[in-house]
Design a protein around this motif. Structure first.
Motif, PDB file in Angstrom:
ATOM      1  N   UNK A 507       0.706  -1.153  -0.035  1.00 19.41           N
ATOM      2  CA  UNK A 507      -0.008  -0.068  -0.014  1.00 19.41           C
ATOM      3  C   UNK A 507       0.622   1.210   0.058  1.00 19.41           C
ATOM      4  N   UNK A 508       0.404   2.394   0.735  1.00 20.12           N
ATOM      5  CA  UNK A 508       1.039   3.559   0.650  1.00 20.12           C
ATOM      6  C   UNK A 508       2.392   3.533   1.611  1.00 20.12           C
ATOM      7  N   UNK A 509       3.562   4.112   0.919  1.00 20.41           N
ATOM      8  CA  UNK A 509       4.726   3.979   1.678  1.00 20.41           C
ATOM      9  C   UNK A 509       5.606   5.182   1.391  1.00 20.41           C
ATOM     10  N   UNK A 510       6.453   5.558   2.460  1.00 19.52           N
ATOM     11  CA  UNK A 510       7.481   6.675   2.131  1.00 19.52           C
ATOM     12  C   UNK A 510       8.644   6.138   2.174  1.00 19.52           C
ATOM     13  N   UNK A 511       9.587   6.533   1.271  1.00 24.45           N
ATOM     14  CA  UNK A 511      11.012   6.031   1.294  1.00 24.45           C
ATOM     15  C   UNK A 511      11.926   7.410   1.109  1.00 24.45           C
ATOM     16  N   UNK A 512      12.750   7.261   2.240  1.00 21.68           N
ATOM     17  CA  UNK A 512      13.796   8.260   2.385  1.00 21.68           C
ATOM     18  C   UNK A 512      14.893   8.061   1.239  1.00 21.68           C
ATOM     19  N   UNK A 513      15.389   9.251   0.499  1.00 24.62           N
ATOM     20  CA  UNK A 513      16.348   8.865  -0.659  1.00 24.62           C
ATOM     21  C   UNK A 513      17.526   9.509  -0.268  1.00 24.62           C
ATOM     22  N   UNK A 514      17.523  10.243   0.899  1.00 26.38           N
ATOM     23  CA  UNK A 514      19.157  10.592   1.437  1.00 26.38           C
ATOM     24  C   UNK A 514      19.328  11.866   0.373  1.00 26.38           C
ATOM     25  N   UNK A 515      20.643  11.842  -0.188  1.00 26.28           N
ATOM     26  CA  UNK A 515      21.140  12.992  -0.922  1.00 26.28           C
ATOM     27  C   UNK A 515      21.066  12.369  -2.316  1.00 26.28           C
ATOM     28  N   UNK A 516      20.646  11.213  -2.521  1.00 30.61           N
ATOM     29  CA  UNK A 516      20.853  10.357  -3.837  1.00 30.61           C
ATOM     30  C   UNK A 516      20.120  11.190  -5.064  1.00 30.61           C
ATOM     31  N   UNK A 517      18.733  11.628  -4.817  1.00 25.64           N
ATOM     32  CA  UNK A 517      18.238  12.202  -5.438  1.00 25.64           C
ATOM     33  C   UNK A 517      17.619  13.707  -5.140  1.00 25.64           C
ATOM     34  N   UNK A 518      17.807  14.516  -5.718  1.00 18.93           N
ATOM     35  CA  UNK A 518      17.596  15.960  -5.194  1.00 18.93           C
ATOM     36  C   UNK A 518      16.086  16.138  -5.095  1.00 18.93           C
ATOM     37  N   UNK A 519      15.696  16.900  -4.412  1.00 18.71           N
ATOM     38  CA  UNK A 519      13.867  17.554  -4.386  1.00 18.71           C
ATOM     39  C   UNK A 519      13.709  17.777  -5.730  1.00 18.71           C
ATOM     40  N   UNK A 520      12.627  17.502  -6.085  1.00 22.96           N
ATOM     41  CA  UNK A 520      12.093  17.800  -7.500  1.00 22.96           C
ATOM     42  C   UNK A 520      12.354  16.577  -8.714  1.00 22.96           C
ATOM     43  N   UNK A 521      13.327  15.897  -8.098  1.00 27.59           N
ATOM     44  CA  UNK A 521      13.746  14.988  -9.217  1.00 27.59           C
ATOM     45  C   UNK A 521      12.737  13.845  -9.336  1.00 27.59           C
ATOM     46  N   UNK A 522      12.336  13.574 -10.951  1.00 34.30           N
ATOM     47  CA  UNK A 522      11.433  12.467 -11.147  1.00 34.30           C
ATOM     48  C   UNK A 522      12.147  11.092 -10.800  1.00 34.30           C
ATOM     49  N   UNK A 523      11.382  10.376 -10.420  1.00 29.80           N
ATOM     50  CA  UNK A 523      11.946   8.800 -10.168  1.00 29.80           C
ATOM     51  C   UNK A 523      11.017   7.797 -10.455  1.00 29.80           C
ATOM     52  N   UNK A 524      11.493   6.383 -10.866  1.00 33.99           N
ATOM     53  CA  UNK A 524      10.600   5.497 -11.142  1.00 33.99           C
ATOM     54  C   UNK A 524      10.950   4.193 -10.243  1.00 33.99           C
ATOM     55  N   UNK A 525       9.850   3.623  -9.818  1.00 29.91           N
ATOM     56  CA  UNK A 525      10.005   2.356  -8.927  1.00 29.91           C
ATOM     57  C   UNK A 525       9.945   1.255 -10.030  1.00 29.91           C
ATOM     58  N   UNK A 526      11.238   0.632 -10.436  1.00 28.42           N
ATOM     59  CA  UNK A 526      10.741  -0.220 -11.737  1.00 28.42           C
ATOM     60  C   UNK A 526      10.445  -1.559 -11.062  1.00 28.42           C
ATOM     61  N   UNK A 527      10.049  -1.729  -9.923  1.00 25.49           N
ATOM     62  CA  UNK A 527       9.343  -3.046  -9.366  1.00 25.49           C
ATOM     63  C   UNK A 527       7.767  -2.799  -9.766  1.00 25.49           C
ATOM     64  N   UNK A 528       7.274  -1.645  -9.423  1.00 19.97           N
ATOM     65  CA  UNK A 528       5.781  -1.774  -9.696  1.00 19.97           C
ATOM     66  C   UNK A 528       5.408  -0.722 -11.137  1.00 19.97           C
TER      67      UNK A 528
END
Length: 553
Positions: A507-528
């Motif tokens: 269901x709904x989840x929050x994932x911290x990304x540290x300093x790897x991806x900057x705020x505003x970055x578009x990312x994809x979860x390739x698993x879903x």
């Protein structure tokens, strides 16, 4: 067919599938991703047990005596591997290197080692290093396989056996006494008693310590004359010894014959069998011969060169584990095989250490690979062809095995059938035969869970293939609970960063990304196959799955 696939995907989701069919067919990132051996996703198969592509060669050599269970030739061949390559099977798994058992001609007879009559179906009982075994196929088949693999960006590793010939049978005479020893049998008590001896009874040990000039074995000379290639083979040997300056010692004959698979076909690497059963200088010389052959191949075939990677060698130093770092301890001597011709070594303890928690496992491996083994690597596995104590012999933790293997730092070695839960405990099979059953293709027609597992391997494998950071990157835990980590890899102008979350809530989840991806970055979860935007150092997703594989778009 499309409706069938959609129905299958929907069914798997109802079962709690960890992936979708759409994810498997996801396009690779547009950034040109380099192939990095330290992060390779290797598929290891026994040629005879994978796929029968040409039934006409099944009985091309009369190896038809009754055998122990799974100890005879079963019909798999190079043509079968080509079929699966053409179908996209390896591509969909994210495989970027295939390691095959030896292709060379095997002894024609059989032996009984106490587990029933056995033929050399596995490829480790050499009769003639210069010939492809007819039961596996032809040199033309091998050439086609390698060219097609390369066209798909897949490297080919063959298996090099220099330590021993095949057993002696009524059809297979022993090599001359200046080539091999037939006693004593190894006692494995010291460095010397691993090397100057036979591994088992009736497995002639090549005198790899010798630098004495020896003549061509008469049985090979006679065989080549019958086959009409004696003059060519002798001329090539003369040229090799003249060019290298090596003595005509047994090990250098074999090195020449094995290097021909590089210059003639362009193979990309060798897995070296029984590496600790010769003195380590043998492998230093073998690497030099392979490097020269690889350079020659690239010079003669400039349009076929895949990249600037050197020739890859990974050693089977049985019992070596990553915790030993650079040294293997014989008890009375420690040897650094990395300093003696090897790019990597097989890590025999991953199948035990996979019982660790994720962070303990991943951080240990990353720390060693980024420090003591920097510039080298290990090949991890959960199951293999000769390890009777795999991580999950009963195939009860198959998803966990795939997750840990494919996300661990180092090379991942998928043993054929790991991705389909091929049984490893076969009733009536003894010893290592139980690990070597024929690939269970038919199960994929009827078993939804095994299809689910296959798709799990596909998604994780593609993620690993697309991101060298997975196997070769710097590991950093971002959060212990929920468990989230990052990997970062940089080489020249190429940079790669990923974030992975495991054992997350559905269901709904929050994932911290540290300093790897900057705020505003578009990312994809390739698993879903779900996209999101980084806000306040976090990504919010709502998916059915407990695993998240984040890449930047």
């Amino acid at each position: 067919m499309k409706n069938i696939l959609l129905t299958l995907s929907a069914s798997l989701l109802l079962l709690g599938c960890n992936c979708t069919k759409e994810t498997v067919k996801k396009e690779a990132p547009t950034t040109q991703t380099p192939f990095v051996w330290e992060s390779a996703n290797v598929y290891f198969l026994l040629i005879d047990r994978f796929q029968n592509g040409n039934p006409n060669n099944d009985n091309i050599i009369n190896r038809n005596k009754p055998t122990g269970k799974l100890r005879g030739f079963e019909g798999g061949d190079i043509r079968g591997v080509i079929q699966k390559l053409d179908e996209g099977y390896f591509t969909n798994l994210g495989i970027n290197a295939i390691w095959m058992t030896p292709v060379v001609e095997q002894i024609h007879g059989s032996v009984d080692e106490g587990t029933g009559n056995t033929y050399g179906f596995h490829g480790y009982w050499t009769k003639d290093w210069t010939a492809v075994d007819p039961s596996y196929g032809t040199k033309e088949d091998l050439k086609e396989l390698i060219e097609k693999a390369h066209a798909k960006g897949i490297r080919i590793l063959l298996d090099a056996v220099i330590n021993h010939t095949g057993p002696v049978t009524e059809l297979d005479p022993v090599y001359p006494s200046d080539w091999v020893r037939t006693s004593p049998k190894c006692t494995y008590q010291s460095y010397d008693t691993y090397i100057n001896c036979t591994l088992v009874e009736n497995l002639p040990d090549v005198k790899t310590e010798s630098n004495a000039n020896v003549a061509l074995p008469p049985m090979l000379a006679e065989k080549w004359k019958k086959e009409g290639r004696y003059d060519q083979e002798v001329a090539e040997l003369d040229a090799f010894f003249k060019k290298t300056g090596y003595p005509r010692a047994p090990k250098y004959y074999i090195m020449k014959w094995l290097s021909d698979y590089i210059t003639d076909y362009g193979i990309d690497g060798y897995r070296v069998d029984t590496a600790k059963h010769t003195t380590e200088d043998v492998w230093s010389d073998f690497k030099k011969v392979c490097d020269l052959a690889f350079a020659e191949y690239k010079k003669n075939n400039p349009k076929k060169v895949l990249d600037n990677n050197g020739f890859f060698t990974v050693g089977e130093v049985y019992g070596y584990n990553i915790g030993a770092k650079r040294l293997y301890d014989f008890g009375d001597k420690k040897v650094d095989y990395y300093a003696n011709g090897f790019s990597g070594l097989i890590n025999f303890d991953f199948r035990n250490e996979a019982k660790m928690g994720y962070e303990e496992l991943f951080s240990k491996y990353a720390n060693i690979l980024q420090n003591e083994l920097k510039g080298h690597t290990v090949m991890n596995y959960t199951t293999s062809h000769d390890d009777g104590y795999p991580f999950d012999k009963k195939r009860e933790r198959v998803f966990e095995a795939g997750t840990k293997l494919l996300l661990a730092p180092g090379i991942s070695q998928v043993y054929y059938g790991d991705e389909t839960a091929r049984p490893l405990d076969i009733e009536g099979a003894q010893g290592d035969a139980t690990l070597r059953s024929f690939m269970n293709w038919d199960d994929l027609q009827i078993d939804r869970i095994k299809n689910q597992l296959l798709m799990h391997y596909q998604v994780l494998g593609m993620f690993r293939k697309n991101h060298p950071a997975v196997g070769a990157g710097v590991h950093q835990m971002i959060s212990a609970s929920p468990y989230v980590f990052s990997r970062s890899y940089t080489s020249g102008n190429f940079s790669d960063k990923i974030v992975v979350g495991l054992d997350l809530p559905k269901g709904k989840k929050e994932i911290a990304v540290g300093t790897i991806f900057a705020n505003g970055s578009k990312v994809r979860d390739t698993y879903s196959n779900t996209e999101a935007t980084v806000e306040n150092g976090k990504v919010t997703l709502e998916t059915n799955f407990t695993l998240v594989l984040l890449e930047k778009l």
